[in-house]
Scaffold this motif. Structure first.
Motif, PDB file in Angstrom:
ATOM      1  N   ALA A  56       0.285  -5.271  -5.967  1.00 58.62           N
ATOM      2  CA  ALA A  56      -1.000  -4.576  -5.885  1.00 58.62           C
ATOM      3  C   ALA A  56      -0.915  -3.422  -4.887  1.00 58.62           C
ATOM      4  O   ALA A  56      -1.419  -2.321  -5.144  1.00 58.62           O
ATOM      5  CB  ALA A  56      -2.097  -5.556  -5.470  1.00 58.62           C
ATOM      6  N   LEU A  57      -0.253  -3.675  -3.767  1.00 54.80           N
ATOM      7  CA  LEU A  57      -0.127  -2.638  -2.740  1.00 54.80           C
ATOM      8  C   LEU A  57       0.690  -1.465  -3.271  1.00 54.80           C
ATOM      9  O   LEU A  57       0.336  -0.295  -3.044  1.00 54.80           O
ATOM     10  CB  LEU A  57       0.522  -3.239  -1.483  1.00 54.80           C
ATOM     11  N   ALA A  58       1.766  -1.778  -4.009  1.00 59.00           N
ATOM     12  CA  ALA A  58       2.598  -0.713  -4.573  1.00 59.00           C
ATOM     13  C   ALA A  58       1.766   0.148  -5.523  1.00 59.00           C
ATOM     14  O   ALA A  58       1.860   1.383  -5.508  1.00 59.00           O
ATOM     15  CB  ALA A  58       3.805  -1.312  -5.299  1.00 59.00           C
ATOM     16  N   ALA A  59       0.916  -0.516  -6.314  1.00 57.03           N
ATOM     17  CA  ALA A  59       0.090   0.225  -7.280  1.00 57.03           C
ATOM     18  C   ALA A  59      -0.902   1.132  -6.558  1.00 57.03           C
ATOM     19  O   ALA A  59      -1.084   2.296  -6.932  1.00 57.03           O
ATOM     20  CB  ALA A  59      -0.639  -0.757  -8.198  1.00 57.03           C
ATOM     21  N   VAL A  60      -1.514   0.613  -5.507  1.00 55.11           N
ATOM     22  CA  VAL A  60      -2.485   1.423  -4.756  1.00 55.11           C
ATOM     23  C   VAL A  60      -1.768   2.598  -4.078  1.00 55.11           C
ATOM     24  O   VAL A  60      -2.249   3.738  -4.095  1.00 55.11           O
ATOM     25  CB  VAL A  60      -3.242   0.563  -3.705  1.00 55.11           C
ATOM     26  N   ALA A  61      -0.597   2.302  -3.507  1.00 55.01           N
ATOM     27  CA  ALA A  61       0.173   3.356  -2.820  1.00 55.01           C
ATOM     28  C   ALA A  61       0.529   4.463  -3.804  1.00 55.01           C
ATOM     29  O   ALA A  61       0.433   5.653  -3.485  1.00 55.01           O
ATOM     30  CB  ALA A  61       1.430   2.756  -2.202  1.00 55.01           C
ATOM     31  N   GLU A  62       0.905   4.053  -5.020  1.00 54.58           N
ATOM     32  CA  GLU A  62       1.288   5.043  -6.030  1.00 54.58           C
ATOM     33  C   GLU A  62       0.103   5.947  -6.399  1.00 54.58           C
ATOM     34  O   GLU A  62       0.260   7.169  -6.466  1.00 54.58           O
ATOM     35  CB  GLU A  62       1.827   4.337  -7.272  1.00 54.58           C
ATOM     36  N   THR A  63      -1.070   5.320  -6.575  1.00 59.41           N
ATOM     37  CA  THR A  63      -2.235   6.161  -6.918  1.00 59.41           C
ATOM     38  C   THR A  63      -2.529   7.156  -5.810  1.00 59.41           C
ATOM     39  O   THR A  63      -3.000   8.266  -6.077  1.00 59.41           O
ATOM     40  CB  THR A  63      -3.546   5.344  -7.108  1.00 59.41           C
ATOM     41  N   LEU A  64      -2.284   6.750  -4.579  1.00 62.08           N
ATOM     42  CA  LEU A  64      -2.569   7.669  -3.469  1.00 62.08           C
ATOM     43  C   LEU A  64      -1.389   8.600  -3.183  1.00 62.08           C
ATOM     44  O   LEU A  64      -1.487   9.506  -2.354  1.00 62.08           O
ATOM     45  CB  LEU A  64      -2.927   6.877  -2.208  1.00 62.08           C
ATOM     46  N   GLY A  65      -0.257   8.294  -3.831  1.00 58.00           N
ATOM     47  CA  GLY A  65       0.936   9.126  -3.611  1.00 58.00           C
ATOM     48  C   GLY A  65       1.480   9.011  -2.198  1.00 58.00           C
ATOM     49  O   GLY A  65       2.057   9.953  -1.664  1.00 58.00           O
ATOM     50  N   LYS A  66       1.282   7.823  -1.599  1.00 57.41           N
ATOM     51  CA  LYS A  66       1.755   7.632  -0.211  1.00 57.41           C
ATOM     52  C   LYS A  66       2.625   6.391  -0.134  1.00 57.41           C
ATOM     53  O   LYS A  66       2.192   5.311  -0.555  1.00 57.41           O
ATOM     54  CB  LYS A  66       0.557   7.425   0.720  1.00 57.41           C
ATOM     55  N   LYS A  67       3.813   6.519   0.437  1.00 60.90           N
ATOM     56  CA  LYS A  67       4.673   5.351   0.631  1.00 60.90           C
ATOM     57  C   LYS A  67       4.150   4.559   1.821  1.00 60.90           C
ATOM     58  O   LYS A  67       3.825   5.147   2.842  1.00 60.90           O
ATOM     59  CB  LYS A  67       6.111   5.821   0.877  1.00 60.90           C
ATOM     60  N   VAL A  68       4.070   3.224   1.689  1.00 61.54           N
ATOM     61  CA  VAL A  68       3.488   2.441   2.792  1.00 61.54           C
ATOM     62  C   VAL A  68       4.512   1.515   3.434  1.00 61.54           C
ATOM     63  O   VAL A  68       5.383   0.958   2.765  1.00 61.54           O
ATOM     64  CB  VAL A  68       2.271   1.591   2.348  1.00 61.54           C
ATOM     65  N   ALA A  69       4.351   1.386   4.736  1.00 56.66           N
ATOM     66  CA  ALA A  69       5.235   0.489   5.497  1.00 56.66           C
ATOM     67  C   ALA A  69       4.662  -0.922   5.460  1.00 56.66           C
ATOM     68  O   ALA A  69       3.445  -1.105   5.549  1.00 56.66           O
ATOM     69  CB  ALA A  69       5.331   0.977   6.937  1.00 56.66           C
ATOM     70  N   ILE A  70       5.532  -1.904   5.337  1.00 52.79           N
ATOM     71  CA  ILE A  70       5.080  -3.295   5.369  1.00 52.79           C
ATOM     72  C   ILE A  70       5.991  -4.155   6.241  1.00 52.79           C
ATOM     73  O   ILE A  70       7.142  -3.805   6.513  1.00 52.79           O
ATOM     74  CB  ILE A  70       5.037  -3.946   3.958  1.00 52.79           C
ATOM     75  N   ALA A  71       5.429  -5.282   6.658  1.00 52.62           N
ATOM     76  CA  ALA A  71       6.241  -6.387   7.177  1.00 52.62           C
ATOM     77  C   ALA A  71       5.994  -7.549   6.229  1.00 52.62           C
ATOM     78  O   ALA A  71       4.907  -7.669   5.660  1.00 52.62           O
ATOM     79  CB  ALA A  71       5.793  -6.745   8.585  1.00 52.62           C
ATOM     80  N   LEU A  72       6.984  -8.371   6.018  1.00 53.30           N
ATOM     81  CA  LEU A  72       6.774  -9.581   5.232  1.00 53.30           C
ATOM     82  C   LEU A  72       6.343 -10.675   6.188  1.00 53.30           C
ATOM     83  O   LEU A  72       6.999 -10.912   7.216  1.00 53.30           O
ATOM     84  CB  LEU A  72       8.058  -9.987   4.513  1.00 53.30           C
ATOM     85  N   ARG A  73       5.212 -11.318   5.880  1.00 55.14           N
ATOM     86  CA  ARG A  73       4.801 -12.454   6.713  1.00 55.14           C
ATOM     87  C   ARG A  73       5.478 -13.702   6.171  1.00 55.14           C
ATOM     88  O   ARG A  73       5.231 -14.121   5.041  1.00 55.14           O
ATOM     89  CB  ARG A  73       3.289 -12.639   6.688  1.00 55.14           C
ATOM     90  N   VAL A  74       6.325 -14.257   7.007  1.00 55.09           N
ATOM     91  CA  VAL A  74       7.041 -15.451   6.593  1.00 55.09           C
ATOM     92  C   VAL A  74       6.258 -16.682   7.022  1.00 55.09           C
ATOM     93  O   VAL A  74       5.610 -16.676   8.073  1.00 55.09           O
ATOM     94  CB  VAL A  74       8.485 -15.437   7.162  1.00 55.09           C
ATOM     95  N   ASN A  75       6.274 -17.699   6.184  1.00 55.38           N
ATOM     96  CA  ASN A  75       5.743 -19.003   6.602  1.00 55.38           C
ATOM     97  C   ASN A  75       6.945 -19.791   7.092  1.00 55.38           C
ATOM     98  O   ASN A  75       7.745 -20.288   6.300  1.00 55.38           O
ATOM     99  CB  ASN A  75       5.078 -19.709   5.422  1.00 55.38           C
ATOM    100  N   PRO A  76       7.099 -19.911   8.396  1.00 56.90           N
ATOM    101  CA  PRO A  76       8.364 -20.446   8.922  1.00 56.90           C
ATOM    102  C   PRO A  76       8.489 -21.961   8.811  1.00 56.90           C
ATOM    103  O   PRO A  76       9.521 -22.516   9.150  1.00 56.90           O
ATOM    104  CB  PRO A  76       8.349 -19.994  10.383  1.00 56.90           C
TER     105      PRO A  76
END
Ligand code: LLP
Length: 427
Positions: A132-152
């Motif tokens: 979903a985030l990739a799709a939103v980023a694409e519509t805005l034409g902006k690459k977004v930074a993420i961290a993966l939240r791990v369940n340790p």
């Protein structure tokens, strides 16, 4: 350490008698100490100084704009968990480059808002969210930074309802999924994987859960880097416990001792998301006794705060110290151990006016004999106090006051009856 102290049987917040605040602003009343708030930010900054961490104050803990602004001025960024909190963070002068966006259920709209505000990163908790985030980023034409939240999958040994880092809770991604997600993200046009995030639970009173989680996070970061990701950030979330009863909490240095080696090993920028540690002991809830009554073999102290103000005892059986604001000189000083019998006191249930038996601030608590009009202080209530309050039973959310030395300012006015119906549309 906090600035709520008794001098000659009178409770002060910094240099202001709490009675004066109750008389000026009414009860129930939230009273915060600026010195205590800042003290705790500085304690964290000092303990983790060698890593120069980005401290993102967890806004869900207490989002009052004046407190948020104070945090920003003290050098913190913000951890937000919704569009509403992002709005608040920005209003308090926060800037996107110091905001991290958490939460298992971000909507497209919230993602769009976050991207437009230029948040430092989204902490992503599922593969669906990633798409979903990739799709939103694409519509805005902006690459977004993420961290993966791990369940340790470590046990933080805290209340089941605030345990988040254990397998089977809704939070984070399982360890064994992280590598394949990492592979999927290599060369992604819209998502840039830059960090690993975890939040184990809250409050935490040992360092072991952090140690266990970081023991696994460090090699995982190396593996993600081998895939070609530039992993810059290690975010260990919040969770540091505070003193609710006596001196049960660990000092910040103890957590630093466990977290800093992982930061050094990975060379990552450390992000912390403290909430309770900063604001918990910086706030009290002041209430006034309405009635006392003996019924069914119990002694009830009915006062004007309720579960609608502080729901933690009801929801988690949480313990908060309670003591009169101006105890009479013939009762002992506030006890070291609030659960042991104390001379000249009686066993009470401190309850509110809400129509539920679960409406209490304390049960089976030894308190001096109280009468109508006496003021009570419920301590360590700054975190998840007003933030979790409600208007249930048509109750008005209380006012908030910030004390700074001899000065005090209203930072939230009490609800009015009109506030209760303001958003409703009568048809
Ligand atoms: N980061 C994340 C992703 C979180 O979910 C939380 C809290 C924090 C940071 C801040 O944790 P802290 O430093 O305050 O422990 N209402 C409960 C606590 C719920 C905590 C929710 N997440 C209570 O009153 O104890």
């Amino acid at each position: 350490m906090d600035h709520f102290q008794y001098h000659d049987h009178v409770l002060y917040c910094e240099a202001v008698p709490v009675r004066l605040l109750a008389e000026t602003y009414g009860t129930p009343l939230w009273v915060y100490s600026k010195k205590t708030l800042l003290h705790h930010v500085h304690v964290l900054q000092r303990a983790f100084a060698s890593a120069d961490p980005l401290i993102c104050y967890s806004l869900k803990t207490n989002g009052n704009l004046s407190i948020a602004r104070l945090m920003r001025e003290a050098g913190t960024g913000f951890d937000v968990t919704s569009g509403g909190e992002l709005y608040r963070a920005l209003l308090a002068g926060g800037t996107g480059d110091r905001i991290v966006f958490a939460g298992v259920g971000k909507t497209d709209e919230e993602m769009r808002y976050g991207i437009e505000a230029g948040v430092l990163m989204f902490n992503v908790e599922s593969e669906g969210e990633l798409d979903a985030l990739a799709a939103v980023a694409e519509t805005l034409g902006k690459k977004v930074a993420i961290a993966l939240r791990v369940n340790p999958d470590v046990d933080p040994h805290t209340h089941v309802k605030t345990t988040t880092g254990k397998r089977g809770t809704k939070f984070g991604l399982d360890w064994d999924r992280i590598r394949s997600i990492g592979q999927k993200l290599v060369g992604h046009p819209w998502i840039s994987l830059q960090g690993l995030h975890m939040h184990l639970g809250s409050p935490i009173y040992t360092t072991e859960p952090y140690r266990q989680a970081l023991d696994r996070a460090v090699p995982l970061i190396a593996q993600l880097r081998q895939m070609g990701h530039t992993i810059r950030y290690l975010n260990t979330g919040g969770g540091f416990g505070i003193n609710y009863r006596k001196q049960e909490a660990l000092p910040a240095e103890a957590f630093a001792e466990v977290i800093l080696p992982a930061v050094r090993m990975t060379g990552c920028q450390l992000i912390l998301e403290p909430g309770r540690f900063i604001v918990g002991n910086a706030g009290i809830l002041v209430s006034r006794v309405l009635y006392t009554k003996d019924s069914g073999g119990r002694h009830f102290v009915i006062q004007d705060a309720a579960m609608t103000d502080l729901i933690r005892p009801t929801l988690y059986e949480a313990f908060h110290r309670i003591w009169p604001v101006e105890p009479s000189p013939d009762v002992p000083a506030p006890p070291e151990d609030y659960e042991a019998p104390i001379p000249n006191t009686q066993l009470c249930d401190v309850v509110g006016a809400v129509c539920e038996s679960g409406d209490y601030l304390a049960r089976d608590r030894y308190l001096p004999r109280l009468k109508r009009g006496d003021l009570l202080a419920t301590f360590s209530a700054g975190a998840y106090g007003i933030a979790m309050s409600s208007n249930y039973n048509g109750r008005l959310r209380a006012a908030e006051v910030l004390v700074d030395g001899h000065h005090h300012r209203l930072i939230r006015r009490r609800d009015t009856y009109e506030d209760l119906v303001r958003q409703e549309i009568e048809i």
